[in-house]
Write an enzyme that holds these catalytic residues in place. Structure first.
Site, short mmCIF file in Angstrom:
data_model
loop_
_atom_site.label_atom_id
_atom_site.label_comp_id
_atom_site.label_asym_id
_atom_site.label_seq_id
_atom_site.Cartn_x
_atom_site.Cartn_y
_atom_site.Cartn_z
N ASP A 134 0.80 -1.23 0.00
CA ASP A 134 0.00 0.00 0.00
C ASP A 134 0.83 1.28 0.00
OD1 ASP A 134 -2.53 1.10 -0.22
OD2 ASP A 134 -2.68 1.49 1.92
N ASP A 172 -4.28 -4.87 -4.99
CA ASP A 172 -3.50 -3.64 -5.20
C ASP A 172 -2.04 -3.87 -5.57
OD1 ASP A 172 -5.79 -2.37 -4.44
OD2 ASP A 172 -4.98 -1.44 -2.66
N ASP A 323 -13.36 1.89 5.62
CA ASP A 323 -12.25 2.09 4.69
C ASP A 323 -11.12 2.90 5.31
OD1 ASP A 323 -13.48 0.80 2.49
OD2 ASP A 323 -14.68 2.57 2.09
#
Length: 348
Positions: A134, A172, A323
């Site tokens: 991330d 991701d 989130d």
């Protein structure tokens, strides 16, 4: 972020949500085997909440009877709030992804897959532990280096054994190579780790692997197909789309088909957990992914999609989990009952 009921999220709306430990999963299996797998109207009201499994021919994935949504149903029912309990049942009765933590992967995965096998269902696992995860944002972290990741992945595979499992591989991770978020110095290793992960997982006889390919609002098929090939998509069962995002199923399907044509017609799965009302278009576009208001649950999980390229609609993101600390939400991955109620209440 990694306690027994603490999960992990990702930037751009790919919040993973809370995970359930292998111990809790094993407890779920015991409850089901003990005959507590009904619709919640029977059994010991003081025990963990119970749910029923979905029909296997329509949805073969395991419904966790001890998940956060199920516990919320039990709490509302205990308080006599049947209206809200019924809303959250829309979430609790569906299978959702089990996001595997970094500390005891073999035991955790074994618990989940054994619980699923005990009721003749498949486990839905999400692996999210790639090094430099991330890009240092909401869900920074991951394995300390490539060797640590390989060891973790090997433990995951051992935990699966010969039981049936579908794995969503590293949301991701590929997209952050394509969009430049991950520094160039880590690119070669990441491609190697993704390819090696597919190869290791496919050694398990009943395991399907879908390599994450982002969502229709992020990158184009032209930008993705070569990175997917480099990451070993040829050896995977397919790719995943829309994980924790809000792109509609129709848009995701169109995008997926265009991408599939470029990589040997590989099939794909779509996360429909929160896409019932499509993407959020209000507020700051840079945070449209983070706890957007007015969203709704999407299509229920199923393998009967009516499209030969779409293997399944899945709830990979766990609806009702934040989130991140935006728009009044708690930290990423935390259960947020108010948001869960909003999703369920907006669902037609």
């Amino acid at each position: 972020m990694y306690g027994s009921y603490t999960g992990r999220s990702r930037t751009r709306g790919r919040a993973a949500g809370l995970r359930t430990t292998g111990t809790a999963a094993a407890l779920g299996a015991a409850l089901l085997l003990a005959g507590c797998s009904g619709d919640g109207d029977g059994g010991d009201k003081d025990s963990a909440p119970t749910v029923e499994q979905q029909p296997k021919d329509k949805d073969p994935y395991w419904v966790n009877p001890d998940g956060n949504a199920a516990r919320q149903v039990a709490a509302y029912s205990e308080d006599g709030d049947e209206k809200n309990a019924e809303l959250i049942r829309k979430i609790a009765r569906q299978p959702v992804g089990e996001w595997i933590g970094p500390d005891t992967p073999e035991a955790e995965v074994k618990g989940v897959t054994e619980a699923a096998a005990a009721v003749d269902r498949d486990a839905l696992l999400v692996l999210y532990n790639i090094p430099h995860r991330d890009c240092g944002q909401f869900s920074k972290g991951g394995a300390s280096d490539g060797n640590a990741y390989r060891a973790w992945l090997d433990s995951v595979a051992k935990g699966i054994g010969d039981r049936s499992a579908t794995v969503i591989l590293e949301p991701d991770a590929l997209l952050h190579l394509v969009d430049g978020c991950t520094p160039q110095e880590f690119h070669e290793e990441r491609y190697d780790l993704l390819k090696g992960a597919i190869q290791r997982l496919k050694q398990q006889p009943a395991t399907k692997v879908y390599l994450d390919a982002g969502n229709a609002g992020w990158q184009s098929p032209d930008a993705l197909y070569q990175p997917l090939q480099r990451a070993g998509i040829a050896e995977a069962d397919g790719f995943s789309l829309n994980v924790s995002n809000f792109q509609t199923t129709a848009v995701s399907t169109e995008f997926g088909k265009k991408l599939s044509e470029k990589i040997g017609n590989k099939p794909f799965v779509i996360d429909t957990s929160r896409n019932g009302n499509g993407p959020y278009t209000g507020g700051d576009p840079a945070e449209s992914w983070c706890n957007p208001p007015g969203r709704a649950l999407g299509e229920a999980p199923t393998t009967q999609t009516g499209d030969e390229r779409v293997d399944a609609y899945l709830w990979i993101k766990r609806p009702g989990e934040s989130d991140g600390d935006c728009k009044g939400g708690p930290k990423a991955g935390a259960w947020w009952p108010e948001y869960a109620l909003g999703l369920a209440g907006a669902t037609k």
